[in-house]
Design an enzyme around this catalytic site. Sequence first.
Site, PDB file in Angstrom:
ATOM      1  N   HIS A  13       0.828  -1.211   0.000  1.00  9.68           N
ATOM      2  CA  HIS A  13       0.000   0.000   0.000  1.00  9.68           C
ATOM      3  C   HIS A  13       0.862   1.261   0.000  1.00  9.68           C
ATOM      4  O   HIS A  13       0.645   2.192   0.784  1.00  9.68           O
ATOM      5  CB  HIS A  13      -0.947   0.000   1.209  1.00  9.68           C
ATOM      6  CG  HIS A  13      -1.901  -1.161   1.232  1.00  9.68           C
ATOM      7  ND1 HIS A  13      -2.921  -1.284   0.307  1.00  9.68           N
ATOM      8  CD2 HIS A  13      -1.991  -2.239   2.056  1.00  9.68           C
ATOM      9  CE1 HIS A  13      -3.600  -2.390   0.566  1.00  9.68           C
ATOM     10  NE2 HIS A  13      -3.056  -2.993   1.602  1.00  9.68           N
ATOM     11  N   ASP A 186      -6.649   1.657   3.842  1.00  8.43           N
ATOM     12  CA  ASP A 186      -5.275   1.204   3.589  1.00  8.43           C
ATOM     13  C   ASP A 186      -4.675   1.857   2.352  1.00  8.43           C
ATOM     14  O   ASP A 186      -3.452   1.866   2.184  1.00  8.43           O
ATOM     15  CB  ASP A 186      -5.230  -0.323   3.446  1.00  8.43           C
ATOM     16  CG  ASP A 186      -5.509  -1.039   4.760  1.00  8.43           C
ATOM     17  OD1 ASP A 186      -5.032  -0.559   5.806  1.00  8.43           O
ATOM     18  OD2 ASP A 186      -6.214  -2.052   4.738  1.00  8.43           O
TER      19      ASP A 186
END
Length: 297
Positions: A13, A186
């Site tokens: 991420h 996220d």
Amino acid sequence: QMREGQILFAYLHLAASAECTQAILDSKVTALAYETVTRGRALPLLAPMSQVAGRLAPVAGAYHLTQSQGGSGVLMGGVPGTRRANVVVIGGGVAGEAAGVIAAGMGANVKVIDLNLERLAELDKTHQGRLDTLASNAMNIAEAVADADLVIGSVLIPGAAAPKLVTAEMVETMRPGSVLVDIAIDQGGCFENSRPTTHQDPTYLVGDKIYYCVSNMPGGVPQTSTAALTNATLPYIQRVASQGWAGALSHDAGLAAGLNAHNGQLAHRGVFDAMSDQLSLDEAQDFTPVEDILANA
């Protein structure tokens, strides 16, 4: 401490974290991100966790709608003679579909909003009208959010930061005690006022609205999440181990899409675009396409 030559194959991420991106670049590791590996149009290593997070989202939302948690006190399915909760799911992918199905199963009125009309038609056909579908635009989102008791954000652009589709002004029109659950946190979150929270301290108030923005929602159910993730990732890990990262990526374009960084340079366009301003990156020096990296590996 990671070092040059090592392979990092995990959820990264990077588009949501300048700190993590800089650490990856400084260490010069070969970084493969579960969340950007593809198989056709699917994201096979993200899908299991999307399913878990999607199924958890209505449960978390329903709990925080209770008055004891500061919510409006609306029961998802209502009872005869009372109204059901209105649930809006923004993003009709794997997580959004899972959220919609669970919310509908709890008896709520559910709307799913997505930009892809083909996907909306697929959801309508699969679930035989149990999920109302709406095309994604600012007007439809604003109107749906205004009447929602629970909004679930599950917008995804693979590898890139999530777009902020629900503005602070939209949230102000919601009833007091309404709840917003941001599955996309996220990747930076898809609500304007979203910021990461934890399982230990999952919510915060903006005015009289409750935000649930727990990073790594699947971490709350580790037995299920670990088994589901291992089922999906193990075949890829075995191929990288047996063929080497370059050999495995050369034989699988979908796995190659997982390469986010190598030897101090970014290889994923979405990550580079998200981080270029924050880290003052230069395309000529800090970005190399995957094909060029593999050609020189």
